[in-house]
Design a protein around this motif. Structure first.
Motif, short mmCIF file in Angstrom:
data_model
loop_
_atom_site.label_atom_id
_atom_site.label_comp_id
_atom_site.label_asym_id
_atom_site.label_seq_id
_atom_site.Cartn_x
_atom_site.Cartn_y
_atom_site.Cartn_z
N TYR A 111 0.81 -1.22 0.00
CA TYR A 111 0.00 0.00 0.00
C TYR A 111 0.84 1.27 0.00
O TYR A 111 0.33 2.35 -0.24
CB TYR A 111 -0.92 0.02 1.22
N GLY A 112 2.15 1.15 0.28
CA GLY A 112 3.00 2.31 0.42
C GLY A 112 3.16 2.71 1.87
O GLY A 112 2.36 2.33 2.73
N LEU A 113 4.19 3.49 2.18
CA LEU A 113 4.47 3.85 3.56
C LEU A 113 3.33 4.65 4.18
O LEU A 113 3.06 4.53 5.37
CB LEU A 113 5.78 4.64 3.67
N ARG A 114 2.68 5.47 3.40
CA ARG A 114 1.52 6.20 3.90
C ARG A 114 0.23 5.41 3.68
O ARG A 114 -0.65 5.39 4.52
CB ARG A 114 1.41 7.57 3.22
N GLY A 115 0.12 4.79 2.52
CA GLY A 115 -1.09 4.05 2.19
C GLY A 115 -1.39 2.91 3.14
O GLY A 115 -2.55 2.53 3.32
N ALA A 116 -0.33 2.37 3.77
CA ALA A 116 -0.54 1.27 4.73
C ALA A 116 -1.43 1.69 5.87
O ALA A 116 -2.09 0.85 6.50
CB ALA A 116 0.81 0.80 5.27
N ASN A 117 -1.49 3.00 6.15
CA ASN A 117 -2.37 3.47 7.22
C ASN A 117 -3.83 3.19 6.91
O ASN A 117 -4.64 3.01 7.83
CB ASN A 117 -2.17 4.97 7.47
N LEU A 118 -4.19 3.17 5.63
CA LEU A 118 -5.57 2.85 5.27
C LEU A 118 -5.94 1.45 5.73
O LEU A 118 -6.95 1.24 6.40
CB LEU A 118 -5.76 2.98 3.75
N ALA A 119 -5.09 0.47 5.37
CA ALA A 119 -5.35 -0.91 5.78
C ALA A 119 -5.25 -1.06 7.29
O ALA A 119 -6.08 -1.72 7.92
CB ALA A 119 -4.36 -1.85 5.09
N ALA A 120 -4.23 -0.42 7.88
CA ALA A 120 -4.00 -0.58 9.32
C ALA A 120 -5.11 0.05 10.15
O ALA A 120 -5.59 -0.54 11.12
CB ALA A 120 -2.65 0.03 9.70
N LEU A 121 -5.54 1.26 9.78
CA LEU A 121 -6.57 1.93 10.56
C LEU A 121 -7.94 1.29 10.35
O LEU A 121 -8.77 1.27 11.27
CB LEU A 121 -6.62 3.42 10.22
N LEU A 122 -8.19 0.75 9.14
CA LEU A 122 -9.43 0.00 8.94
C LEU A 122 -9.47 -1.19 9.89
O LEU A 122 -10.48 -1.43 10.58
CB LEU A 122 -9.50 -0.49 7.49
N ARG A 123 -8.37 -1.92 9.96
CA ARG A 123 -8.26 -3.03 10.91
C ARG A 123 -8.37 -2.53 12.35
O ARG A 123 -9.02 -3.14 13.19
CB ARG A 123 -6.93 -3.75 10.70
N ALA A 124 -7.76 -1.39 12.64
CA ALA A 124 -7.73 -0.88 14.01
C ALA A 124 -9.12 -0.50 14.50
O ALA A 124 -9.51 -0.83 15.63
CB ALA A 124 -6.79 0.32 14.09
N PHE A 125 -9.89 0.19 13.67
CA PHE A 125 -11.21 0.64 14.11
C PHE A 125 -12.16 -0.54 14.31
O PHE A 125 -13.01 -0.52 15.20
CB PHE A 125 -11.79 1.65 13.12
#
Length: 501
Positions: A111-125
């Motif tokens: 996802y990219g160094l910034r794009g990974a936040n999309l996958a990670a935060l979706l999982r986190a919430f």
């Protein structure tokens, strides 16, 4: 900074001082050194025993009885679901053990160094929602225990915002206990899991034993044919229920690298998980199905919440002992399944500001704000709305990760580049359009036709409604295929470069 491959094909980055200046690095996201990857087969088996043996796992199985399945139909549904979700879980676990990295860092490769936040935060919430649900049911167990010991004054307390204030107090106490453990770090979580793993089955066995004795054995339970039969009525419920069983652990199918990064070898983590997930979930499913069916024989209703079922028992000793064991089980599961991952995920979003412990606190606060008592109030909402919708979204992310790691990258990652904006995983301003587009395609196929509960009866996108019953599978397959297709030109270019060299 060249990584070295050590025993059991595990990659060690060695000295990470050169990475410390990067805004995408902190000590908790750093690769675990090989000498600190010490988790054994038993550690992973104990982890799964702790995660699987909890009140929502019980309620998941019991809710199938409440939806009209008989004991065999419910057991088949759960067993198949667990075997299906085990596959992407093991595939994603490989990267954690090989490179010593947690899930959000692993996601950066695609996802990219910034794009990974999309996958990670979706999982986190989603984990925050689960944390809230687990905390609510754990608090409910405390409420029942104290009520049996303290008398009617506790049960008949004033009602505030739809619940007795003593229920809110129990919820708060349970919440605080978990925050105290997570604040001490990952090692405290591991020790708690190892200590509780042999004990967490006790409460469920007490519930089952009591019900079997009162119901007159297994005979009346096994002869209950359910309400659905084996015709169209069953198959209509089977598909979405199977997706819900998969969705229940689809969160862990993404973030198991958070745990396997500590693995002593691929064999140890794989063996521990293969022994752990199917066996422990089958055990809890059998206990839940038999106990709920027995409760129907005794009380004439399907009580899918074990705390409410235990509250009907005449013996206060049985109630108190069983629910204390269930409280310990639920803390164990909640810490491992729903706090560790979002703690890393929130830390990944702001590596220089959010520590593992602070990430856990954020998880706890969001878990309350999500109002878990509403999600847990009805089996239809619990299975078809909550589990079905988020399962489809996470299925899409899992499809990208499996396709990217095993098919496109062939398990080869540049470890240091996962932390450097100058590396190959920066893509375009830190985002990788291929992963984002594949995730979007998978997600639309999975949940575009969402119906029932809070969704329109005809589905959000009516012509996609039939696909929603297969949400996780549609999300996974759609994103998997899309990511591979989008990556074909990239792979062709890479092969040309390798050939020319």
């Amino acid at each position: 900074m060249e990584p070295t491959t050590r025993e059991h094909s595990r990659v060690d980055l060695g000295d990470v001082r050169a990475l410390r200046g990067s805004r995408f690095f902190n000590d908790e996201l750093a690769p675990v050194p090989v000498e600190k990857r010490t988790w054994t087969t038993y550690n992973y088996f104990a982890l799964w025993m702790g995660m699987a043996h909890n009140i929502p796992s019980y309620a998941l199985a019991a809710s199938l009885i409440a939806l009209g399945m008989n004991w065999l139909q419910a057991l088949i549904t759960i067993t198949v679901g667990n075997l299906v979700v085990l596959a992407p879980m093991l595939l994603n676990s490989h990267a954690g053990t090989k490179y010593g990295i947690p899930f959000p860092v692993f996601a950066r490769a695609f996802y990219g160094l910034r794009g990974a936040n999309l996958a990670a935060l979706l999982r986190a919430f989603i984990a925050c929602g689960w944390f809230g649900i687990q905390t609510w049911v754990g608090g409910e167990a405390i409420y029942v225990i104290v009520g049996r010991l303290a008398g009617s004054g506790w049960r008949d307390s004033a009602v505030i915002a739809g619940q007795h204030w003593t229920m809110w107090l129990s919820f708060a106490v349970f919440w605080l206990l978990q925050m105290l453990i997570i604040w001490r770090g990952m090692e405290a979580v591991r020790k708690f899991e190892n200590w509780t793993a042999p004990l967490v089955s006790v409460g469920f066995l007490i519930l089952l034993g009591y019900v079997l004795v009162k119901a007159g054995g297994l005979g009346p339970i096994l002869h209950d044919s359910g309400k659905l039969g084996w015709g169209p009525g069953f198959w209509k419920v089977f598909a979405p229920s199977l997706m819900a069983m998969i969705a229940f652990w689809s969160t862990l199918s993404l973030n198991m690298p958070d745990f396997t990064r500590f693995g002593g070898s691929q064999r140890k983590q794989m063996r521990g998980q293969i022994l752990g997930l199917p066996t422990t979930m089958t055990f809890i499913a059998v206990v839940a199905i038999l106990t709920t069916s027995g409760g129907h024989v005794l009380y004439g209703q399907d009580i899918w919440d074990p705390a409410q079922l235990a509250d009907k028992f005449a013996s206060p000793v049985v109630v108190v002992v069983a629910l204390i064991a269930l409280v310990l089980a639920t803390i164990s599961a909640n810490l491992a399944a729903n706090v560790v991952s979002p703690s890393y995920d929130f830390s990944n979003a702001f590596p220089k500001r959010i520590t593992f412990a602070l990430g856990g606190l954020i998880t706890g606060v969001i878990g309350v704000l999500i109002q878990p008592w509403r999600l847990y109030s009805d089996p239809d909402i619990y299975i078809f709305a909550w589990l079905g919708f988020y399962g489809g979204l996470l299925g899409a992310v899992a499809g990208v990760l499996v396709a990217g790691y095993w098919v496109v990258k062939r398990t080869r990652l540049k470890l240091a580049d996962l932390y450097l904006p100058s590396g190959q995983y920066w893509f375009t301003a830190g985002w990788h359009w291929r992963a984002l587009a594949a995730t979007l395609i998978g997600a639309v196929l999975a949940v575009g036709g969402a119906y029932g509960g809070p969704f329109p009866a005809d589905g959000l996108i009516p012509f996609l409604k039939p696909l929603y019953d297969y949400n996780w599978a549609m999300g996974f397959v759609g994103a998997f295929v899309a990511y591979i297709l989008f990556s074909l030109p990239l792979n062709a270019h890479r092969n040309e470069e390798e050939t020319s060299v």
